[in-house]
Design an enzyme around this catalytic site. Structure first.
Site, PDB file in Angstrom:
ATOM      1  N   LYS A 133      -3.487  15.392 -28.091  1.00 55.17           N
ATOM      2  CA  LYS A 133      -2.727  16.880 -28.568  1.00 55.17           C
ATOM      3  C   LYS A 133      -3.934  17.796 -26.706  1.00 55.17           C
ATOM      4  CE  LYS A 133      -5.743  18.885 -31.806  1.00 55.17           C
ATOM      5  NZ  LYS A 133      -6.177  20.275 -31.279  1.00 55.17           N
ATOM      6  N   ASP A 134      -4.745  17.152 -27.032  1.00 56.35           N
ATOM      7  CA  ASP A 134      -5.622  17.922 -25.753  1.00 56.35           C
ATOM      8  C   ASP A 134      -4.633  17.333 -24.284  1.00 56.35           C
ATOM      9  OD1 ASP A 134      -8.055  19.766 -24.784  1.00 56.35           O
ATOM     10  OD2 ASP A 134      -8.353  17.686 -23.767  1.00 56.35           O
TER      11      ASP A 134
END
Length: 858
Positions: free
Chosen positions: A522-523
């Site tokens: 996600k990052d």
């Protein structure tokens, strides 16, 4: 088109049988089932044609009802759509059962024989046998069950699946029909959100019905084949457990629920023992064993059905009595039935009085908050200044002096602070009841600096624990790209801290470090997440070796490749010389549990795969698995390019809005799938950093776009070709198991994507260009993955998995059309409260069905 041999087998064993058994649904004696089952094929076909024509979900569904005038009003239409959803949910269960019953026939076990072949080879190769036995003396596989909501079958449905598998194997049509009737009557969802204890009860089904038997069987097989004496047995298969212990972002977990879960695990284990003991008691009816049998009867029965408030670890007593029976059978009764005593003894030695290690996890911010509460309440006793938080990291480490105290806390503390201090004390009681192995790890989420770990150790010493008897492992969790970059420096600070070094020595100089894939993806996107973790492992291994620390990596893997899933055993088989791989530890969750460990056959297969991967990575390492500096430079550049592409997407002002309005992201927070909120800071406006990775990945998967599993990869590979590095990338794919698995798992994510379903979005006034951007990267990634793998279709080298995925995607296509239709109707905002609730319920049920069908992670 001619099918390959494997595809033909899958066609005959799974797809054909599915069509045959599916017809049984039409004979179920339930109201409206026949009508629903008759109409569903027409609806499914109508959805397929509509998708081919790039029609909107409204156009597809409205045109279907135009053809079926009986369903002319909105209420009857919604009712039929809901019945379609229920019907498809049960079709997915049937498909699961048929696929699992065909596990051996479709060739899955071809690979599991690798472990058996390796052990057989050692029979004629003493040197190989010596190496394997040596490796096994300090090797283990730990599977940690988590309650993360990525698969939604309740225990009742799991039991039906299990029984269906058996009935289908026997081709028992009568029993299959009865089980399908039971399935039709059994609810698939909870009326209320589950509590942490509910989640533990649900997962305990797998412990009791699968792991209890399989783990001891595999251990027995390996020990017997290699001639390892019982006294020298090193436990190879360990189990971990998070429900009731994982309080990171879950305010519903408390010390009370942790205690209840620990008690539950102990009680369930003793009931397993008691069932086995009844078999022993029925067979061992000879003289000389009466006293030992009476002792065991009391131990097993009382702990099963009359558990006391604060039990103690009684493993030694149980083992002593079982061994005494073995002696009597050997000396007086020609070892008659000794094998059933051996089996129970092995289980007791494997699971003790605890069954599975209960991990405790909390975010570093809460632990820091608790630390600051204590120093403000007890400034003189602790001797630490109240301005601790403003100190530099070096000064923080110096200020923590590891003073032993036994401090109280009161109503001034917040609920989270109270829970932290209570669970630290509770861990002593849990260890008394089931030994140190019952609960020995405290995982620090969002760990950013060494003082996070040192501060937690100090909290233990302020809560009555003593340095020389602190039987707890402190496990930092590094997850974001930035945290992974800093991880080696953090650990070096710990290894050079005299007090922490003493603690490590007490713990056998073994340090566990958890690395999380979900938030990493996600990052930073798929490629950067995996490469950051791989690079961090190299750095962390080098630091650990420098300070003579036995390093254990604990991988926080989810089900889909976007969260670290996929062909995980191939990752572990290809770590190379630079990465510590003496122990394999990973989380298993959601559909990973049911698909990989939901039956005895699948569990044995996947555990043996991991064992073989760990052994072979040490004994028969491929030269290409240790990357050269040039290769690292190439992957580093590819990861950077992919990261930049992904970050540009994340920074797009439509990014979060697209997910919120076009996917069922909002619905995830309202369905009863988990005790944990769908996002941190649940009472505030949605921000990407607060959104849980599970929700993030699930939302994309419901759109059938799977952005976290591929976005940016194609752009990076295209750059490599344009800059004369394509041959190097091709060689990397051929020689490096890590890189090949990374690419193959990306292809799995893309196989489970279908942009045709949402092609109508390209004409949307607001989101059309955004959709086109996503689709363009999908196409370019597909082009270069096929070119790199020298194949003509995605996952061509994994025909069984490919066919299974495509079959499941076909089953759930109507669910997706219904879901996107309901989202659009709700977004238009023209519904009264009652109708809005009906459409919201429709969305929720489609989420269940789509996720349950997407179990192909290995």
């Amino acid at each position: 088109m001619k099918l390959s041999t494997k595809e033909a087998v899958f066609q005959n064993e799974v797809l054909t049988r599915f069509e045959l058994f599916k017809s049984l649904f039409l004979t179920l004696p339930f109201q409206q089932v026949k009508d629903t089952g008759t109409l569903l094929p027409f609806f499914a076909q109508h959805c397929e044609k509509g998708v081919e024509k790039h029609q909107t979900p409204e156009e597809i569904i409205n045109s279907f009802f135009v053809q079926h005038e009986l369903y002319s009003d909105e209420q009857t239409q919604v009712d039929l759509l809901f019945r379609f959803v229920q019907y498809i949910e049960r079709q997915v269960v049937l498909f699961d059962a048929i696929e699992d019953s065909s596990f051996k026939a479709i060739g899955k076990t071809d690979q599991s024989s690798q472990l058996g072949s390796l052990i057989k080879s050692s029979e004629i190769n003493p040197e190989l046998k010596r190496k394997i036995v040596g490796k096994l003396k300090d090797f283990s596989v730990r599977l940690v069950l988590t309650a993360h909501p990525t698969q939604f079958y309740p225990g009742t449905v799991l039991s039906i699946i299990n029984d269906l598998i058996g009935a289908i194997k026997e081709n028992d049509i009568h029993n299959i029909h009865l089980l399908l009737q039971q399935l039709g009557k059994t609810p698939f969802i909870n009326n209320n959100k589950p509590t942490p204890v509910d989640e533990a009860i649900s997962l305990a089904w797998f412990l009791e019905n699968v792991f209890y038997k399989v783990a001891s069987e595999i251990q027995t097989y390996i020990d017997d084949e290699l001639g390892i004496e019982t006294e020298e047995v090193r436990q190879l298969i360990e189990l971990g457990f998070w429900p009731g212990g994982d309080r990171d972002g879950n305010p519903n977990v408390s010390a009370e629920s942790t205690k209840k879960v620990a008690t539950l695990l102990r009680t369930i284990l003793f009931r397993c023992y008691y069932r086995d003991f009844r078999v022993v008691k029925r067979r061992i009816t000879f003289r000389g064993v009466e006293k030992y049998m009476d002792n065991l009867q009391e131990l097993f029965y009382e702990n099963s059905f009359n558990p006391v408030e604060n039990p103690v670890d009684e493993t030694a007593q149980i083992v002593e009595n079982l061994k005494a029976i073995q002696v009597v059978l050997k000396e007086d009764h020609n070892n008659l039935f000794v094998e059933i005593v051996d089996d129970l003894l092995r289980k007791v030695m494997t699971f003790g009085c605890f069954f599975t290690t209960l991990d405790i996890r909390q975010d570093s911010s809460i632990l820091t908050q608790t630390f600051e509460y204590i120093i403000k309440k007890y400034p003189e006793e602790t001797g630490i200044s109240a301005d601790f938080s403003s100190l530099s990291e070096v000064d923080k480490q110096t200020a923590i002096d590891f003073k032993e105290l036994d401090l109280a806390f009161d109503e001034e503390a917040t609920a989270l602070e109270v829970d932290t201090l209570q669970v630290i004390r509770l861990l002593k009681d849990i260890q008394k009841s089931g030994s140190e192995r019952a609960a020995q790890r405290f995982i620090i989420s969002n760990c950013q600096q060494a003082s996070d770990i040192l501060g937690l150790r100090q909290l233990f010493l302020w809560s009555g624990w003593k340095k020389d008897t602190l039987t707890i492992d402190f496990v930092p969790l590094f997850e974001t790209v930035d945290d992974l970059t800093r991880a080696a420096d953090v650990m070096k600070s710990l290894y050079t801290n005299k007090e922490y070094a003493k603690h490590l020595k007490l713990r056998g100089n073994k340090q566990t470090i958890m690395l999380g894939y979900s938030d990493s993806t996600k990052d930073g996107g798929y490629l950067m997440a995996n490469w950051s973790i791989y690079s961090a492992k190299i750095e962390l291994t080098a630091i650990a070796r420098e300070y003579d620390v036995d390093l254990v990596f604990f991988d926080g893997r989810g089900g889909p490749p976007a969260r670290g899933g996929g062909k995980t055993q191939r990752f572990y088989a290809s770590m190379g010389e630079e990465i510590a791989n003496d122990h394999i530890q990973l989380t298993i969750q959601g559909q990973t549990i049911s698909s990989q460990y939901g039956s005895l056959d699948t569990a044995r297969f996947n555990i043996e795969q991991l064992l073989h991967a760990g052994i072979i990575s040490d004994l028969k390492q491929r030269s290409g698995d240790t990357l050269t500096p040039h290769q690292k430079g190439i992957v580093d550049k590819l990861a950077d390019l992919s990261y930049n592409k992904f970050m540009d997407l994340r920074k797009n002002p439509l990014f979060l809005s697209y997910l919120e309005n076009l996917s069922p992201l909002k619905a995830l927070s309202s369905i009863n799938i988990s005790s944990r909120p769908v996002k941190r800071n649940s009472d505030k406006e949605l921000k990407l950093k607060d959104l849980r990775a599970i929700s993030f990945v699930t939302a994309w998967s419901q759109l059938k776009q799977n952005i976290p599993g591929f976005y940016g990869v194609g752009t990076a590979l295209k750059w490599a070709e344009q800059n004369n590095l394509w041959k190097d990338v091709q060689q990397l794919y051929l020689s490096s198991g890590f890189f090949q698995t990374l690419i193959d798992n990306c292809m799995m994510s893309m196989t489970k994507s279908n942009f045709d379903i949402t092609s109508y979005m390209q004409y949307d006034e607001k989101y059309g260009e955004f959709w086109k951007m996503l689709h363009a990267e999908f196409l370019i990634t597909k082009e270069y993955l096929l070119k790199l793998s020298n194949t003509s279709k995605l996952m061509e080298n994994y025909p069984i998995d490919r066919e299974s995925i495509l079959a499941r995607e076909n089953i759930v296509l109507p669910l997706l059309i219904i879901q996107h239709y309901a989202i659009k109707v709700i977004n238009e905002g023209k519904l009264d409260e009652k109708k809005r609730e009906a459409y919201a319920k429709l969305i929720a049920r489609t989420i269940y069905g789509v996720v349950n069908a997407g179990r192909n992670v290995a």
